[in-house]
Scaffold this motif. Structure first.
Motif, PDB file in Angstrom:
ATOM      1  N   LEU A 199       0.834  -1.206   0.000  1.00 43.98           N
ATOM      2  CA  LEU A 199       0.000   0.000   0.000  1.00 43.98           C
ATOM      3  C   LEU A 199       0.866   1.252   0.000  1.00 43.98           C
ATOM      4  CD1 LEU A 199      -2.998   1.268   0.742  1.00 43.98           C
ATOM      5  CD2 LEU A 199      -1.957   1.479   2.988  1.00 43.98           C
ATOM      6  N   ARG A 200       1.908   1.256   0.831  1.00 46.53           N
ATOM      7  CA  ARG A 200       2.786   2.417   0.916  1.00 46.53           C
ATOM      8  C   ARG A 200       3.519   2.659  -0.408  1.00 46.53           C
ATOM      9  NH1 ARG A 200       6.734   1.595   5.737  1.00 46.53           N
ATOM     10  NH2 ARG A 200       7.507   3.570   4.890  1.00 46.53           N
ATOM     11  N   GLY A 201       3.815   1.609  -1.125  1.00 49.48           N
ATOM     12  CA  GLY A 201       4.575   1.739  -2.370  1.00 49.48           C
ATOM     13  C   GLY A 201       3.745   1.982  -3.605  1.00 49.48           C
ATOM     14  N   THR A 202       2.410   1.994  -3.462  1.00 45.45           N
ATOM     15  CA  THR A 202       1.544   2.088  -4.646  1.00 45.45           C
ATOM     16  C   THR A 202       0.423   3.106  -4.444  1.00 45.45           C
ATOM     17  OG1 THR A 202       0.276   0.204  -3.796  1.00 45.45           O
ATOM     18  CG2 THR A 202       1.976  -0.270  -5.437  1.00 45.45           C
ATOM     19  N   CYS A 203       0.772   4.286  -3.994  1.00 48.22           N
ATOM     20  CA  CYS A 203      -0.225   5.342  -3.817  1.00 48.22           C
ATOM     21  C   CYS A 203      -0.976   5.596  -5.122  1.00 48.22           C
ATOM     22  CB  CYS A 203       0.473   6.603  -3.331  1.00 48.22           C
ATOM     23  SG  CYS A 203      -0.620   8.010  -3.067  1.00 48.22           S
ATOM     24  N   HIS A 204      -0.254   5.612  -6.221  1.00 46.28           N
ATOM     25  CA  HIS A 204      -0.864   5.852  -7.544  1.00 46.28           C
ATOM     26  C   HIS A 204      -1.954   4.833  -7.846  1.00 46.28           C
ATOM     27  CE1 HIS A 204       1.412   2.488  -9.518  1.00 46.28           C
ATOM     28  NE2 HIS A 204       2.186   2.700  -8.458  1.00 46.28           N
ATOM     29  N   LEU A 205      -1.690   3.562  -7.494  1.00 48.63           N
ATOM     30  CA  LEU A 205      -2.642   2.487  -7.764  1.00 48.63           C
ATOM     31  C   LEU A 205      -3.856   2.591  -6.848  1.00 48.63           C
ATOM     32  CD1 LEU A 205      -3.195  -0.119  -9.362  1.00 48.63           C
ATOM     33  CD2 LEU A 205      -1.935  -1.366  -7.580  1.00 48.63           C
ATOM     34  N   PHE A 206      -3.613   2.941  -5.587  1.00 43.62           N
ATOM     35  CA  PHE A 206      -4.707   3.065  -4.625  1.00 43.62           C
ATOM     36  C   PHE A 206      -5.743   4.070  -5.118  1.00 43.62           C
ATOM     37  CE2 PHE A 206      -6.745   5.183  -1.049  1.00 43.62           C
ATOM     38  CZ  PHE A 206      -7.191   4.111  -0.289  1.00 43.62           C
ATOM     39  N   TYR A 207      -5.301   5.256  -5.514  1.00 51.70           N
ATOM     40  CA  TYR A 207      -6.249   6.279  -5.931  1.00 51.70           C
ATOM     41  C   TYR A 207      -6.849   5.986  -7.300  1.00 51.70           C
ATOM     42  CZ  TYR A 207      -5.444   9.188  -1.876  1.00 51.70           C
ATOM     43  OH  TYR A 207      -5.408   9.660  -0.578  1.00 51.70           O
ATOM     44  N   LYS A 208      -6.124   5.291  -8.130  1.00 55.77           N
ATOM     45  CA  LYS A 208      -6.677   4.904  -9.424  1.00 55.77           C
ATOM     46  C   LYS A 208      -7.803   3.894  -9.246  1.00 55.77           C
ATOM     47  CE  LYS A 208      -4.997   4.078 -14.087  1.00 55.77           C
ATOM     48  NZ  LYS A 208      -3.782   3.962 -14.923  1.00 55.77           N
ATOM     49  N   ARG A 209      -7.703   3.088  -8.202  1.00 60.87           N
ATOM     50  CA  ARG A 209      -8.686   2.040  -7.919  1.00 60.87           C
ATOM     51  C   ARG A 209      -9.933   2.562  -7.195  1.00 60.87           C
ATOM     52  NH1 ARG A 209      -8.295  -2.619 -10.746  1.00 60.87           N
ATOM     53  NH2 ARG A 209      -6.698  -4.071  -9.978  1.00 60.87           N
TER      54      ARG A 209
END
Length: 404
Positions: A35-45
């Motif tokens: 989660l910490r390494g994929t902020c971009h993915l979290f908000y895209k999802r």
């Protein structure tokens, strides 16, 4: 359908391979590190048309999670506990900050050995504390004298450490001369050519500062820190400070990239002179007191953020809650309050909501249960994406050495 491995590889393209390998390996260890390494993915999802979007607009750090709080020395030389990373800062509906904080609580439950009921109870603590801080209608800060529990313990530990202790963890002392400890854990070596460029840059920077001798470089290395930003061009710089050997200072200089959060929040962003200006300006607005030596600078025609180095030891050791939920509750309450207080400090700036709108939102309780429900959906998505990442990682999709 989104290909998780492809999305992550695309986002991290162009980063320093040596440190990027470290990031990929860390992300394999647990859903929370992922989660910490994929902020971009979290908000895209994030689902669209949810409770998030109607909330008042605020200046958010853009990457809120349990590890994005810590102590630091302010530019007034006093110590504060506050939000500490603004790389992804942007203007967004305020609940975009809280949904990531709540999701990080749920995702981190296994790492922290929290039961499901305990993790959900902390989510209720966070939402209730955030709403109460909004209703109160005024920005506050956490003072050393009144800090509770684990945050209070952090302040106490800081008083037991001297500047020499801090330097000793990062440097080697030979006589009265210090050099950075390049151990492959906190720092990596730098080429002579790169060192010369940074020395020249710092010499030019120092000329415009009140005490140029303070910034005289003793040593420089590539810095290893964080998770999301691993691989981004970043340096640790040892400067003369107030005199060698124990008056030296450590500075951090990191390339400022565009916010990974901003494209996913549906809010028009103002035009900044540089990405570094965006990071520094939002940090100055949101924090109670700005961090020491905080500057937006330009190095080799690229924007960098220069600031005092903030050690990882200056975060609350959440794992030391000792199975006693009352030890964690005050920390989570403080985190949620700090988010609300940051909103108030930056209210009314460049179309962010005014204080009255934030207060009214805090008085409306309808969104709280909806937000927690959405956080459980986000948690499930993060865990699913992590499993997909693990499969790709294990089959060698992120083996940079093999690709080379």
């Amino acid at each position: 359908m989104l290909d998780v491995a492809d999305e992550i590889a695309r986002f991290n393209a162009g980063r320093d391979p040596e440190r990027l390998v470290m990031k990929y390996a860390r992300m394999r260890t647990s859903p929370f590190v992922f989660l910490r390494g994929t902020c971009h993915l979290f908000y895209k999802r994030l689902p669209r048309g949810t409770v998030l979007d109607p909330s008042p607009r605020a200046w958010i750090c853009g990457d809120m999670h349990l590890e994005n709080f810590g102590s630091y020395k302010g530019d007034n030389r006093l110590i504060y506990f506050d939000i500490n990373d603004f790389d992804e800062a942007c203007l967004a509906p305020c609940l975009y900050e809280m949904i990531r904080l709540l999701s990080s609580l749920l995702v981190a439950a296994d790492d922290l050995k929290l039961s499901r009921a305990e993790a959900l109870a902390l989510c209720y603590t966070a939402t209730g504390s955030y709403a109460a801080a909004l209703r109160f209608g005024k920005a506050r800060w956490i003072e050393e004298e009144t800090a509770e529990g684990m945050v209070g313990e952090l302040f106490a530990a800081l008083h037991q450490r001297s500047r020499a202790d801090h330097l000793n963890r990062r440097t080697e002392l030979k006589g009265k001369k210090r050099t950075l400890r390049v151990d492959g854990k906190k720092a990596l070596p730098i080429t002579d050519e790169a060192r010369a460029r940074i020395v020249a840059f710092m010499d030019g920077f120092a000329k415009h500062e009140p005490n140029p001798q303070f910034y005289e470089i003793i040593d420089v290395a590539r810095r290893i820190a964080g998770t999301g930003s691993l691989g981004v061009d970043r340096y640790v710089i040892l400067v003369e400070g107030k005199g060698s050997p124990d008056g030296n200072y450590l500075l951090d200089m990191k390339l400022a990239l565009p916010s990974a959060t901003a494209p996913n929040v549906g809010t028009r962003q103002p035009k900044w002179n540089s990405e570094a200006e965006r990071v520094v300006e939002v940090q100055r607005r949101d924090q109670a007191v700005s961090q020491a030596f905080l500057h937006a600078v330009e190095f080799e025609r690229r924007p960098y953020v220069l600031r005092g180095l903030q050690p990882s030891e200056d975060r609350v050791a959440l794992a030391n809650w000792n199975g006693k939920l009352p030890r964690l509750e005050p920390v989570v309450r403080n985190m949620a309050e700090l988010v609300a207080w940051a909103h108030f400090r930056s209210s009314g700036r460049q179309t962010s909501a005014i204080a009255d709108d934030l207060i009214a939102f805090g008085e409306d309780s309808k969104w709280q249960l909806q937000l927690i429900d959405l956080a459980t959906q986000c948690e499930a998505q993060v865990v699913s994406d992590w499993k997909a990442y693990c499969e790709a990682f294990d089959r060698g999709a992120f083996n940079l050495n093999a690709k080379a």
